[in-house]
Design an enzyme around this catalytic site. Structure first.
Site, PDB file in Angstrom:
ATOM      1  CG  ASP A 138      -2.252   0.705   1.001  1.00  0.00           C
ATOM      2  OD1 ASP A 138      -2.216   1.950   1.044  1.00  0.00           O
ATOM      3  OD2 ASP A 138      -3.315   0.070   0.793  1.00  0.00           O
ATOM      4  CG  ASP A 139       0.377   6.089   0.436  1.00  0.00           C
ATOM      5  OD1 ASP A 139       1.420   6.290  -0.212  1.00  0.00           O
ATOM      6  OD2 ASP A 139      -0.469   6.959   0.661  1.00  0.00           O
ATOM      7  CE  LYS A 228      -6.196   1.089  -0.908  1.00  0.00           C
ATOM      8  NZ  LYS A 228      -5.963   0.632   0.484  1.00  0.00           N
ATOM      9  CG  ASP A 230      -6.441   5.915  -1.776  1.00  0.00           C
ATOM     10  OD1 ASP A 230      -7.592   6.338  -1.681  1.00  0.00           O
ATOM     11  OD2 ASP A 230      -5.779   5.476  -0.809  1.00  0.00           O
ATOM     12  CD1 TRP A 267     -11.327   5.910   0.607  1.00  0.00           C
ATOM     13  CD2 TRP A 267     -11.817   7.951  -0.189  1.00  0.00           C
ATOM     14  NE1 TRP A 267     -10.169   6.478   0.159  1.00  0.00           N
ATOM     15  CE2 TRP A 267     -10.445   7.728  -0.328  1.00  0.00           C
ATOM     16  CE3 TRP A 267     -12.363   9.158  -0.620  1.00  0.00           C
ATOM     17  CZ2 TRP A 267      -9.593   8.681  -0.897  1.00  0.00           C
ATOM     18  CZ3 TRP A 267     -11.528  10.104  -1.185  1.00  0.00           C
ATOM     19  CH2 TRP A 267     -10.154   9.860  -1.310  1.00  0.00           C
ATOM     20  NE  ARG A 282     -12.064   1.147   1.375  1.00  0.00           N
ATOM     21  CZ  ARG A 282     -10.979   1.810   1.789  1.00  0.00           C
ATOM     22  NH1 ARG A 282      -9.772   1.435   1.446  1.00  0.00           N
ATOM     23  NH2 ARG A 282     -11.108   2.865   2.588  1.00  0.00           N
ATOM     24  CG  ASP A 286      -9.023   4.664   5.195  1.00  0.00           C
ATOM     25  OD1 ASP A 286      -9.610   4.563   4.097  1.00  0.00           O
ATOM     26  OD2 ASP A 286      -7.882   5.144   5.320  1.00  0.00           O
TER      27      ASP A 286
HETATM   28  C1  GLA Z   1      -6.572   5.956   1.982  1.00  0.00           C
HETATM   29  C2  GLA Z   1      -7.108   4.551   1.735  1.00  0.00           C
HETATM   30  C3  GLA Z   1      -6.435   3.575   2.677  1.00  0.00           C
HETATM   31  C4  GLA Z   1      -4.938   3.613   2.492  1.00  0.00           C
HETATM   32  C5  GLA Z   1      -4.426   5.045   2.666  1.00  0.00           C
HETATM   33  C6  GLA Z   1      -2.984   5.180   2.269  1.00  0.00           C
HETATM   34  O1  GLA Z   1      -6.930   6.433   3.241  1.00  0.00           O
HETATM   35  O2  GLA Z   1      -8.493   4.510   1.862  1.00  0.00           O
HETATM   36  O3  GLA Z   1      -6.929   2.268   2.459  1.00  0.00           O
HETATM   37  O4  GLA Z   1      -4.602   3.120   1.228  1.00  0.00           O
HETATM   38  O5  GLA Z   1      -5.162   5.961   1.868  1.00  0.00           O
HETATM   39  O6  GLA Z   1      -2.515   6.497   2.416  1.00  0.00           O
END
Ligand code: GLA
Length: 625
Positions: A138-139, A228, A230, A267, A282, A286
């Site tokens: 991820d990030d 993924k 974002d 989101w 999504r 989160d």
């Molecule tokens: C957003 C995403 C999370 C994660 C963070 C990373 O908040 O919804 O799932 O990937 O970014 O910075």
């Protein structure tokens, strides 16, 4: 009403599992038909069959036969043992993704070591064997783009670049996933996520302006298998989601890779277009490792089943399983995540499976608690998620804060169905589970997926007490499948549905399920009509016999309104209704339906429709029209 016992179910569901396992008491004798099945006598045990996967055996409890033939029950025990093997898929892209993602535990504090140690743990601790094959970064790995336009990797966290990481993951027989943003800057660069606060490497790290080069790098040069995407950067640039994600999907396609899976991370339910370009999207903000977060996410996904289909799923976010109270291990711990209890963990994992979410473990798999690992590798719970039907469970009963959900298990419209009893409240709840609500009839054998035990047989209805924040998950195997009668509006397909813009504004307003007192299931669909695409559709309306049917629509309307009812795209029938003064009224439409599956659409291309509560379908046999 005829009900056959299963009173003991109630005790166990509330957590009183004192006699849950068959001891070695009583005589033990092997079934004649299948040597893996043993008979035991355990008057204190309240289960009829218990599966012991480690021993490769199933035990039939002679004290709980309730008049049933012991060889018949032994044959069922053997079948349950066989069902512990997840059937191979006809297409690897068809099922919800399973794996691990770095975010929930590590935030941006990731490294080559963390990723490769995780991959090695998964390959050796049973998670890979259970199907968790994606290792998703991820990030936190970004170091912007260079002047040459090439994406750079964080020099401290990934000093050797990504090639050895991806190759290392692949060498273990696992798949590798990566992350980006639809805009220029990543979420971590704005919001931080680790002890260091904002992650400056994410500035200029996003895909925006770099689609082709980044996709070539990720999927051709490095060999990643998943991404993924974002949207923090996308929001800042005020980009249009549908346009932007479609551009990214096209850039992935242009690499020639057809096996790469795309996750939209915006989101909120982005719109029905998402299923045309991505494998998952999504639907919420989160997740955090606490009950209120898990409850909120489940609540936001209860009425999205119509948008799930094979290969395309609502993503409820990464799992917090393994983050038990007192055992939390996460950079987010200090941000108020308290961890979850074992009951909440069962609800969390079971509902993610029932609702067909991707299953991405978020805890540190190198130290995952044994009980959590046992839960997420339980093949019976996993089978709710890992099958080729692509069905998301839907709500059939809402009783306060308690819900009953159902979906088909082995084949569509078959006699086996998965059933969830979800208690979102802080108090124990007594569920009355009616076969008629589940479209099942005759004798029903109930297999508790978490306990891996057959709890017995019932007819008509059964009562089950479920602990606060707890859930029970069953496979019900019935004698008969009964034609469905009730179709709630909140479970229907709404073609324009999306949660991105203020959904009730004049400009963006689309039909949506909303709570309404007095409505069946506590919900109606409101704001339908006014344009041809803002319609409601019940798909998979199956009737067993050709003949006359009565379609009853329950509705509520502030004033005189109208809608068009169309069956299978044929010329619609106009239905005019009067204002209902805040109450619910019914309108009955007679129609001929052939045996088979139908689609029933309610629409109004030019004016607002009444709020729709539900449709009931009855045979019109003997009714004079
Ligand atoms: C957003 C995403 C999370 C994660 C963070 C990373 O908040 O919804 O799932 O990937 O970014 O910075």
């Amino acid at each position: 009403m005829k009900s056959v016992y299963v009173g003991s179910l109630a005790l166990l569901a509330a957590g009183v599992g004192a006699y849950a396992s068959f001891g070695a008491e009583g005589a033990s004798e092997v079934s004649r038909a299948d040597k893996r099945v043993e008979y035991r006598d355990c008057p204190k045990c309240d289960k009829r069959i218990r599966v012991d996967l480690a021993a490769g055996k199933a035990y039939v409890n002679l004290s709980r036969l309730e008049g049933a033939d012991k060889e018949v029950v032994a044959a069922r025990a053997a079948k349950l043992l066989d069902a512990a093997k997840i059937a191979p898929t006809s297409d690897p892209k068809i099922r919800p993704l399973m794996g691990w993602s770095s975010w929930n535990t590590f935030g941006v504090e990731i490294s080559e070591d963390v990723i490769l140690e995780t991959a090695r743990a998964m390959a050796t601790n049973g998670l890979k064997d259970a199907g968790y094959t994606y290792v998703n970064i991820d990030d936190g790995f970004f170091w912007g783009h260079g002047e040459d336009g090439i994406l750079r990797f964080h020099p401290k966290r990934f000093p050797n670049g990504m090639k050895p990481v991806v190759d290392g993951i692949h060498a273990l027989g696992l798949k590798a996933g990566i992350y980006s943003d639809g805009g220029a800057d990543t979420c971590g660069s704005m919001w931080g996520g680790g002890p260091d606060g904002k992650d400056k490497g994410g500035i200029g790290g996003g895909l925006y302006g770099h689609d082709a080069a980044d996709c070539k790098l990720h999927f051709v040069d490095l060999g990643f298998d998943f991404i993924k995407v974002d949207y923090c950067g996308g929001l800042v640039l005020k980009l249009n989601e549908k346009v932007r994600y479609t551009e990214i999907a096209n850039a992935i396609k242009a690499t020639g890779r057809t096996d790469v899976r795309l996750n939209i991370c915006r989101w909120a339910f982005p719109g029905t277009w998402a299923a045309d370009i991505a494998e998952s999207w999504r639907t919420t903000g989160d997740i955090r490792a606490n009950w209120s977060s898990i409850r909120r996410i489940i609540g936001e996904n209860l009425y999205l089943s119509a948008y799930s289909k094979p290969g395309h799923y609502n993503d409820m976010d990464m799992l917090e399983v393994g983050q038990l109270v007192g055992q939390m291990k996460s950079v987010f711990g200090k941000h108020g995540d308290t961890g979850i209890t074992p009951d909440e963990e069962i609800t969390h994992f079971g509902m993610w499976c029932m609702l067909s979410s991707p299953l991405l473990i978020g805890c540190d798999v190198r130290t995952i608690p044994a009980s959590s690992k046992a839960l997420i590798t339980n093949p019976y719970i996993l089978a709710m998620n890992q099958n080729d039907l692509g069905l998301q469970g839907y709500v059939v009963v809402k009783d306060g804060d308690a819900y009953i959900l159902v979906k088909d298990a082995i084949e569509k419209f078959g006699k086996s169905r998965y059933v969830a009893l979800y208690n979102s409240s802080g108090k124990a709840h007594d569920f009355t589970v009616r076969a008629s609500d589940l479209d099942l009839g005759g004798k029903i054998d109930a297999f508790d997926l978490v306990e891996m035990a057959d709890v017995g047989c019932f007819e008509d209805h059964v009562s089950v007490n479920v602990a606060p924040h707890g859930s029970k998950f069953y496979r019900f195997d019935a004698e008969r499948r009964v034609q469905r009668k009730v179709y709630e509006a909140e479970c229907a397909y709404l073609a324009d549905y999306q949660e991105l813009d203020e959904r009730f504004t004049e400009k963006f307003g689309t039909a949506a399920p909303v709570p309404m007192e007095g409505a069946s299931g506590g919900m109606v669909v409101s704001k339908l009509g006014k344009r041809d695409t803002n319609y409601l559709e019940w798909r998979d309306v199956k009737v067993d016999e050709t003949g006359e049917y009565l379609i009853t629509i329950d509705y509520s309307s502030p004033d005189d309104r109208a809608f068009d009812l169309a069956v299978d795209g044929a010329a619609p029938r106009r239905v005019n209704v009067k204002g209902t003064d805040g109450k619910f009224m019914k309108v009955v439409i007679a129609t001929e339906l052939s045996a088979g599956i139908h689609t029933i659409r309610l629409s109004n291309a030019s004016a607002p429709m009444p709020d729709i509560d539900r449709m009931t379908l009855d045979s019109g046999k003997g009714v004079v029209f």
